[in-house]
Scaffold this motif. Structure first.
Motif, mmCIF file in Angstrom:
data_model
loop_
_atom_site.group_PDB
_atom_site.id
_atom_site.type_symbol
_atom_site.label_atom_id
_atom_site.label_comp_id
_atom_site.label_asym_id
_atom_site.label_seq_id
_atom_site.Cartn_x
_atom_site.Cartn_y
_atom_site.Cartn_z
ATOM 1 N N LYS A 26 0.870 -1.175 0.000
ATOM 2 C CA LYS A 26 0.000 0.000 0.000
ATOM 3 C C LYS A 26 0.905 1.223 0.000
ATOM 4 O O LYS A 26 1.968 1.207 0.625
ATOM 5 C CB LYS A 26 -0.883 -0.014 1.267
ATOM 6 N N ASN A 27 0.505 2.262 -0.707
ATOM 7 C CA ASN A 27 1.288 3.516 -0.726
ATOM 8 C C ASN A 27 2.767 3.302 -1.061
ATOM 9 O O ASN A 27 3.645 3.811 -0.360
ATOM 10 C CB ASN A 27 1.183 4.241 0.624
ATOM 11 N N ILE A 28 3.042 2.535 -2.101
ATOM 12 C CA ILE A 28 4.447 2.335 -2.462
ATOM 13 C C ILE A 28 4.899 3.442 -3.406
ATOM 14 O O ILE A 28 4.107 3.983 -4.169
ATOM 15 C CB ILE A 28 4.710 0.941 -3.085
ATOM 16 N N GLN A 83 -14.826 -2.831 13.374
ATOM 17 C CA GLN A 83 -13.529 -2.422 12.814
ATOM 18 C C GLN A 83 -13.664 -0.996 12.281
ATOM 19 O O GLN A 83 -14.728 -0.604 11.821
ATOM 20 C CB GLN A 83 -13.090 -3.376 11.688
ATOM 21 N N PRO A 84 -12.566 -0.207 12.336
ATOM 22 C CA PRO A 84 -12.706 1.193 11.908
ATOM 23 C C PRO A 84 -12.707 1.372 10.388
ATOM 24 O O PRO A 84 -12.026 0.647 9.662
ATOM 25 C CB PRO A 84 -11.462 1.855 12.516
ATOM 26 N N ILE A 85 -13.489 2.347 9.953
ATOM 27 C CA ILE A 85 -13.426 2.823 8.578
ATOM 28 C C ILE A 85 -12.295 3.853 8.541
ATOM 29 O O ILE A 85 -12.296 4.802 9.321
ATOM 30 C CB ILE A 85 -14.755 3.500 8.178
ATOM 31 N N ILE A 86 -11.348 3.645 7.650
ATOM 32 C CA ILE A 86 -10.207 4.556 7.586
ATOM 33 C C ILE A 86 -10.452 5.613 6.510
ATOM 34 O O ILE A 86 -10.629 5.293 5.332
ATOM 35 C CB ILE A 86 -8.896 3.790 7.321
ATOM 36 N N GLN A 123 -17.048 12.024 8.920
ATOM 37 C CA GLN A 123 -15.796 12.681 9.319
ATOM 38 C C GLN A 123 -15.055 11.775 10.302
ATOM 39 O O GLN A 123 -15.687 10.988 11.013
ATOM 40 C CB GLN A 123 -16.091 14.016 10.029
ATOM 41 N N PRO A 124 -13.730 11.907 10.365
ATOM 42 C CA PRO A 124 -12.994 11.170 11.403
ATOM 43 C C PRO A 124 -13.597 11.456 12.774
ATOM 44 O O PRO A 124 -13.943 12.607 13.068
ATOM 45 C CB PRO A 124 -11.570 11.723 11.277
ATOM 46 N N GLY A 125 -13.741 10.426 13.580
ATOM 47 C CA GLY A 125 -14.351 10.567 14.901
ATOM 48 C C GLY A 125 -15.811 10.142 14.933
ATOM 49 O O GLY A 125 -16.349 9.863 16.000
ATOM 50 N N ASP A 126 -16.457 10.091 13.769
ATOM 51 C CA ASP A 126 -17.874 9.707 13.718
ATOM 52 C C ASP A 126 -18.073 8.229 14.059
ATOM 53 O O ASP A 126 -17.202 7.402 13.817
ATOM 54 C CB ASP A 126 -18.447 9.937 12.309
ATOM 55 N N LYS A 184 -16.594 2.871 13.599
ATOM 56 C CA LYS A 184 -16.087 4.203 13.873
ATOM 57 C C LYS A 184 -15.260 4.658 12.677
ATOM 58 O O LYS A 184 -14.689 3.835 11.958
ATOM 59 C CB LYS A 184 -15.200 4.133 15.123
ATOM 60 N N VAL A 185 -15.206 5.964 12.457
ATOM 61 C CA VAL A 185 -14.393 6.501 11.372
ATOM 62 C C VAL A 185 -13.117 7.087 11.969
ATOM 63 O O VAL A 185 -13.184 7.859 12.923
ATOM 64 C CB VAL A 185 -15.152 7.620 10.611
ATOM 65 N N ILE A 186 -11.967 6.686 11.427
ATOM 66 C CA ILE A 186 -10.708 7.294 11.883
ATOM 67 C C ILE A 186 -9.934 7.823 10.677
ATOM 68 O O ILE A 186 -10.125 7.368 9.553
ATOM 69 C CB ILE A 186 -9.825 6.303 12.683
ATOM 70 N N LEU A 187 -9.086 8.810 10.944
ATOM 71 C CA LEU A 187 -8.251 9.348 9.871
ATOM 72 C C LEU A 187 -7.052 8.418 9.663
ATOM 73 O O LEU A 187 -6.495 7.893 10.625
ATOM 74 C CB LEU A 187 -7.779 10.759 10.247
ATOM 75 N N GLU A 188 -6.696 8.210 8.408
ATOM 76 C CA GLU A 188 -5.529 7.376 8.082
ATOM 77 C C GLU A 188 -4.274 7.944 8.770
ATOM 78 O O GLU A 188 -4.076 9.157 8.796
ATOM 79 C CB GLU A 188 -5.327 7.370 6.564
ATOM 80 N N ASP A 189 -3.439 7.053 9.312
ATOM 81 C CA ASP A 189 -2.146 7.469 9.886
ATOM 82 C C ASP A 189 -1.234 8.021 8.801
ATOM 83 O O ASP A 189 -1.330 7.635 7.661
ATOM 84 C CB ASP A 189 -1.422 6.252 10.495
ATOM 85 N N ASP A 190 -0.293 8.843 9.225
ATOM 86 C CA ASP A 190 0.724 9.322 8.264
ATOM 87 C C ASP A 190 1.636 8.176 7.847
ATOM 88 O O ASP A 190 1.916 7.295 8.625
ATOM 89 C CB ASP A 190 1.577 10.420 8.921
#
Lengths: 228, 225
Positions: free
Chosen positions: A85-87, B51-54, B201-204, B219-225
């Motif tokens: 993913k994201n490569i 499981q979270p929605i990213i 939105q993230p957090g929903d 739950k909705v979370i924002l993708e990690d960096d």
């Protein structure tokens, strides 16, 4: 999950993702615009055939004068070796198991009519037997430059498509960088890189031979679907 | 392989219907379909209950694409390999029913539709296909076309309808799809969403409920960096 044997290698693809519009000459013949980024669509795994399997021309198309055009499209495809993913483009080649030939059989009139009314490109691409793979998977390290391979398709012995993979607009590293921003790719997944110009109709009884330099040739007969 | 409740499935494809409730057809401005409108989602989108929605950064950080929507749908699971199924025999090929949330990158989809591109990228991000909480077997639900269907966002009802309002009912859907493609055991077919779609939105917290099946919570979370 489906198992597919290509040559001596068994793969378990979870998805088959294809590029549209990736050779300039083909874009001209289809009246589409040149894409700024790769255009992807999905084929489901029910479409895949290999070995000596025939391409089945569906009656639902053959017997309908609005839909009775089905085309050949020869393409270079690659098989993913590990989950990614994201490569980034400079690492992309590390995630390729090998290369094979792909025939993207397309119900052309159905695709055009669906596209014109803004429907998804789906049904026209996903009939059973509309994805042909083979004759083998050439390991990625046996092909030094996948962007310099002659690619050709013969219909009943006559050359219909003839190009070279150097004319691909988006090259494999860019394709995988872009695609893996959207979806996780997993081992066995298949990515097809688009067809050159010269696409045209097939008919029951035809023999299609598709060749890519350093990979080989696949040969498949087209038959009409039996009545149910 | 995916485990929904106590059932393990090996789907080979997910086929979704678009524009299959009149009120949703109206809110999208799309045409009333003469035959079922179908599109695929790839298997990487599947997640289960809790499981979270990213929410992808690629969408979140781009003003042109930063709208992602929920869509609650009744889904069913195929029981056996089948092709050219006739209307009257459809239920023999269905294992059961579940709840599906067809998460959609709405602005990206709208842009792709306008330029006559395939609906792929907007529908198939990882985690964009929550399913569950359980599969109710076909004989446990007498009439799949009379089930209340509802979605709550942070406790507030956003979608509320009944499966009796489906434009194309399950027998027609299976007859139509199987006239094109072979269906395999575990394949998932989602029947379309009613009106009331909107952004997440993230957090929903999203709770999607169908009568006699249960509630699918993600739950909705924002993708990690």
């Amino acid at each position: 999950m489906s198992e597919i044997k290509i040559g001596s290698i068994i793969i378990k693809p979870t998805k088959l993702i294809c590029l549209g519009r990736n050779y300039l000459e083909h874009i001209k013949e289809t009246d589409a615009s040149v894409p700024k980024e790769p255009v992807f669509f999905v084929k489901t795994v029910n479409t895949i055939i290999t070995g000596e399997d025939p391409i089945i021309y569906p009656r639902i198309l053959y017997e309908n004068e609005n839909y009775n055009r089905v085309d050949h499209e020869v393409e270079l495809s690659l098989i993913i070796s590990k989950s990614c993913k994201n490569i980034s483009a400079d690492k992309a080649m590390e995630f390729i198991q090998g290369y094979t030939i792909f025939l993207d059989i397309t119900a052309r009139n159905m695709q055009i009519s669906d596209r014109n009314i803004k429907l998804p490109w789906y049904r026209s691409k996903n009939f059973d037997t509309f994805s042909v793979l083979g004759p083998k998977i050439v390991p990625f390290n046996e092909i030094e430059d996948p962007h310099n391979l002659n690619i050709e398709l013969k219909l009943n012995g006559e050359v219909k498509q003839s190009s070279n993979t150097k004319y691909m607009i988006f090259k494999i590293p860019q394709i995988l960088e872009y695609l893996s921003k959207f979806v996780t790719l997993v081992p066995g997944d298949i990515v097809a890189t688009g067809t050159p110009s010269g696409v045209g109709p097939i008919q029951p009884g035809d023999i299609i031979e598709a060749s890519i330099e350093k990979i080989g040739t696949i040969r498949h007969k087209v038959i009409l679907e039996e009545e149910t | 392989m995916i485990r929904i409740g106590d059932l393990s499935l090996n789907p080979t494809k997910i086929i979704c219907l678009g524009t299959n409730y009149m009120d949703h057809v109206e809110e999208t401005g799309l045409e009333i379909p003469k035959e079922p409108l179908i599109f695929p989602k790839t298997l990487n989108c599947l997640i289960i209950n809790n499981q979270p929605i990213i929410y992808p950064k690629l969408l979140f950080n781009n003003r042109k694409f930063n709208r992602v929507d929920y869509e609650v749908e009744l889904a069913f699971i195929i029981k056996d390999k089948c092709k050219n199924v006739t209307f009257n025999n459809v239920y023999e090929h269905i294992l059961g029913y579940t709840v599906f949330n067809d998460i959609t990158a709405r602005k990206m989809q709208a842009k792709d539709i306008i330029s006559q591109k395939p609906w792929f990228r907007s529908k198939s991000f990882d985690t964009f296909g929550p399913i569950g909480p359980v599969v109710k077997l076909v004989d446990e639900i007498n009439d799949p076309h009379n089930l209340n269907i509802e979605l709550k966002l942070n406790g507030k009802t956003k979608q509320s309808s009944n499966t009796k309002h489906l434009l194309f009912k399950i027998p027609k859907i299976v007859e139509y799809i199987s006239s094109f493609f072979t269906l395999e055991p575990g394949d998932i077919i989602a029947t379309g969403t009613p009106g009331g779609i909107g952004p997440i939105q993230p957090g929903d917290l999203i709770e999607a409920t169908i009568e006699k099946i249960g509630t699918l919570s993600n739950k909705v979370i924002l993708e990690d960096d």
